[in-house]
Design a protein around this motif. Structure first.
Motif, PDB file in Angstrom:
ATOM      1  N   TRP A   1       7.941   1.262   4.999  1.00  0.00           N
ATOM      2  CA  TRP A   1       9.139   2.218   4.668  1.00  0.00           C
ATOM      3  C   TRP A   1       8.516   3.682   4.706  1.00  0.00           C
ATOM      4  O   TRP A   1       7.551   3.821   3.695  1.00  0.00           O
ATOM      5  CB  TRP A   1       9.586   1.990   3.297  1.00  0.00           C
ATOM      6  N   ILE A   2       8.911   4.716   5.281  1.00  0.00           N
ATOM      7  CA  ILE A   2       8.541   6.113   5.282  1.00  0.00           C
ATOM      8  C   ILE A   2       9.229   7.086   4.890  1.00  0.00           C
ATOM      9  O   ILE A   2      10.531   7.065   5.415  1.00  0.00           O
ATOM     10  CB  ILE A   2       7.995   6.014   6.530  1.00  0.00           C
TER      11      ILE A   2
ATOM     12  N   ARG B   1      10.387  13.915 -10.680  1.00  0.00           N
ATOM     13  CA  ARG B   1       8.931  14.608 -10.319  1.00  0.00           C
ATOM     14  C   ARG B   1       8.300  13.076  -9.840  1.00  0.00           C
ATOM     15  O   ARG B   1       8.114  12.122 -10.435  1.00  0.00           O
ATOM     16  CB  ARG B   1       8.359  15.144 -11.457  1.00  0.00           C
ATOM     17  N   GLY B   2       7.458  13.359  -8.631  1.00  0.00           N
ATOM     18  CA  GLY B   2       6.619  12.330  -8.050  1.00  0.00           C
ATOM     19  C   GLY B   2       5.874  12.603  -6.880  1.00  0.00           C
ATOM     20  O   GLY B   2       5.633  13.798  -6.805  1.00  0.00           O
ATOM     21  N   GLN B   3       6.083  11.707  -5.825  1.00  0.00           N
ATOM     22  CA  GLN B   3       5.391  11.926  -4.579  1.00  0.00           C
ATOM     23  C   GLN B   3       6.445  11.225  -3.639  1.00  0.00           C
ATOM     24  O   GLN B   3       7.124  10.243  -3.682  1.00  0.00           O
ATOM     25  CB  GLN B   3       4.089  11.349  -4.464  1.00  0.00           C
ATOM     26  N   LEU B   4       6.579  11.671  -2.517  1.00  0.00           N
ATOM     27  CA  LEU B   4       7.064  11.363  -1.230  1.00  0.00           C
ATOM     28  C   LEU B   4       6.068  10.318  -0.698  1.00  0.00           C
ATOM     29  O   LEU B   4       4.735  10.832  -0.434  1.00  0.00           O
ATOM     30  CB  LEU B   4       7.648  12.255  -0.392  1.00  0.00           C
ATOM     31  N   VAL B   5       6.521   9.074  -0.206  1.00  0.00           N
ATOM     32  CA  VAL B   5       5.478   8.241   0.090  1.00  0.00           C
ATOM     33  C   VAL B   5       5.664   7.267   1.401  1.00  0.00           C
ATOM     34  O   VAL B   5       6.851   7.188   1.750  1.00  0.00           O
ATOM     35  CB  VAL B   5       5.148   7.086  -1.020  1.00  0.00           C
ATOM     36  N   ARG B   6       4.731   6.425   1.961  1.00  0.00           N
ATOM     37  CA  ARG B   6       4.845   5.731   2.817  1.00  0.00           C
ATOM     38  C   ARG B   6       4.529   4.345   2.119  1.00  0.00           C
ATOM     39  O   ARG B   6       3.367   4.382   1.397  1.00  0.00           O
ATOM     40  CB  ARG B   6       4.243   6.064   4.028  1.00  0.00           C
ATOM     41  N   ALA B   7       5.283   3.304   2.156  1.00  0.00           N
ATOM     42  CA  ALA B   7       4.847   1.906   1.741  1.00  0.00           C
ATOM     43  C   ALA B   7       5.025   0.976   2.783  1.00  0.00           C
ATOM     44  O   ALA B   7       5.686   0.970   3.637  1.00  0.00           O
ATOM     45  CB  ALA B   7       6.384   1.487   1.005  1.00  0.00           C
ATOM     46  N   ASP B   8       3.717   0.123   2.887  1.00  0.00           N
ATOM     47  CA  ASP B   8       3.445  -0.703   3.865  1.00  0.00           C
ATOM     48  C   ASP B   8       3.058  -2.063   3.135  1.00  0.00           C
ATOM     49  O   ASP B   8       2.294  -2.438   2.303  1.00  0.00           O
ATOM     50  CB  ASP B   8       2.214  -0.327   4.619  1.00  0.00           C
ATOM     51  N   GLY B   9       4.097  -3.215   3.442  1.00  0.00           N
ATOM     52  CA  GLY B   9       3.734  -4.378   3.093  1.00  0.00           C
ATOM     53  C   GLY B   9       2.876  -5.212   3.643  1.00  0.00           C
ATOM     54  O   GLY B   9       2.598  -4.952   4.947  1.00  0.00           O
TER      55      GLY B   9
ATOM     56  N   THR C   1       0.978  -1.042   0.114  1.00  0.00           N
ATOM     57  CA  THR C   1       0.033   0.090  -0.137  1.00  0.00           C
ATOM     58  C   THR C   1       0.822   1.323   0.027  1.00  0.00           C
ATOM     59  O   THR C   1       1.779   1.482   0.937  1.00  0.00           O
ATOM     60  CB  THR C   1      -0.896  -0.017   1.396  1.00  0.00           C
ATOM     61  N   MET C   2       0.823   2.024  -1.106  1.00  0.00           N
ATOM     62  CA  MET C   2       1.516   3.199  -1.064  1.00  0.00           C
ATOM     63  C   MET C   2       0.722   4.422  -0.624  1.00  0.00           C
ATOM     64  O   MET C   2      -0.395   4.771  -1.368  1.00  0.00           O
ATOM     65  CB  MET C   2       1.871   3.418  -2.529  1.00  0.00           C
ATOM     66  N   THR C   3       1.201   5.089   0.259  1.00  0.00           N
ATOM     67  CA  THR C   3       0.364   6.308   0.815  1.00  0.00           C
ATOM     68  C   THR C   3       0.953   7.524   0.531  1.00  0.00           C
ATOM     69  O   THR C   3       2.489   7.642   1.175  1.00  0.00           O
ATOM     70  CB  THR C   3       0.069   6.238   2.303  1.00  0.00           C
ATOM     71  N   PRO C   4       0.397   8.513  -0.284  1.00  0.00           N
ATOM     72  CA  PRO C   4       1.298   9.758  -0.595  1.00  0.00           C
ATOM     73  C   PRO C   4       1.507  10.658   0.490  1.00  0.00           C
ATOM     74  O   PRO C   4       0.254  10.769   1.162  1.00  0.00           O
ATOM     75  CB  PRO C   4       0.520  10.387  -1.839  1.00  0.00           C
ATOM     76  N   LEU C   5       2.691  11.266   0.718  1.00  0.00           N
ATOM     77  CA  LEU C   5       2.599  12.205   1.912  1.00  0.00           C
ATOM     78  C   LEU C   5       3.042  13.591   1.342  1.00  0.00           C
ATOM     79  O   LEU C   5       2.554  14.492   2.023  1.00  0.00           O
ATOM     80  CB  LEU C   5       4.058  11.847   2.668  1.00  0.00           C
TER      81      LEU C   5
END
Length: 225
Positions: A198-199, A184-192, A81-85
């Motif tokens: 990974w934050i 270019r993109g987004q800073l994210v939090r990744a949850d497995g 799950t990729m959460t945009p920060l």
């Protein structure tokens, strides 16, 4: 109609060998030929990946741009799950690249970039600093630092790159040290699904564990200047 006759001899001016003799000659020298081929491939790889030399001067004067996330909703990528920060854009000099294939994060991120902007994109500064990457970290050292440690920390960072597409991945893996990149993109939090996470850092002034940016890279461009 008769089939063409098989070639049973190879003729070189002043020398005629049959195919058995050619095979014996190749077998006797296959070790040396293999070494020569490997050395040739290594030479091509070095030429392709060699660092780009830059003249003195700041190559990337702009600070990274960080704004509200867009889109704000999470998405799924490779069972994470990729959460945009935050929305993120950076133009910086590549201080180093390091590929990763076997760590947990490699499921998402095949490469890290150590990036420098402002004074950390100037060869006059970088010539006095030794830079290396290892274990998803970026390290620097200097015996005669031409600027403050705070300036080094606030104008350089190790960034974990998650390519959004295969095209972006190929572009990132082709980048060379010394080039100037725009990401270019987004800073994210990744949850497995296994509880791993990974934050991304959200500031350029932190150091130590958790200080690296985790970037969902939607576009990447590299140039020699």
């Amino acid at each position: 109609m008769r089939p063409p006759a098989a070639v049973t001899a190879v003729t070189v001016p002043g020398l005629t060998w049959n195919m058995d003799e050619w095979r014996d000659w190749l077998r006797a020298r296959r070790g040396g030929l293999a070494v020569a081929a490997l050395l040739g491939l290594a030479g091509v790889a070095w030429a392709w990946n060699r660092p780009v030399s830059q003249p003195p001067g700041v190559l990337a004067p702009e600070e990274p741009l960080q704004t509200s996330p867009d889109p704000a909703a999470p998405w799924t990528f490779r069972n994470h799950t990729m959460t945009p920060l935050a929305r993120f854009e950076i133009r910086a000099r590549v201080l180093g690249t390091e590929r990763y294939r076997f760590d947990r994060a490699a499921e998402l991120s095949p490469v890290d970039f150590a990036l420098g902007w402002g004074p950390m994109s100037d060869s006059r500064v970088l010539d006095a600093i030794r830079i290396r990457q290892d274990g998803r970290w970026y390290f620097w050292s200097s015996t005669d630092l031409p600027l403050s440690e705070d300036q080094v920390s606030s104008h350089s960072a190790n960034m974990h790159l998650i390519p959004a597409t295969d095209v972006v991945a190929k572009r990132l893996l082709a980048v060379r040290t010394g080039q100037v990149v725009t990401l270019r993109g987004q800073l994210v939090r990744a949850d497995g699904r296994d509880g791993w996470h990974w934050i991304s850092s959200l500031t350029r002034t932190d150091t130590g564990d958790g200080s690296c940016e985790v970037i969902w890279v939607e576009s990447a461009r590299a140039a020699d200047r």
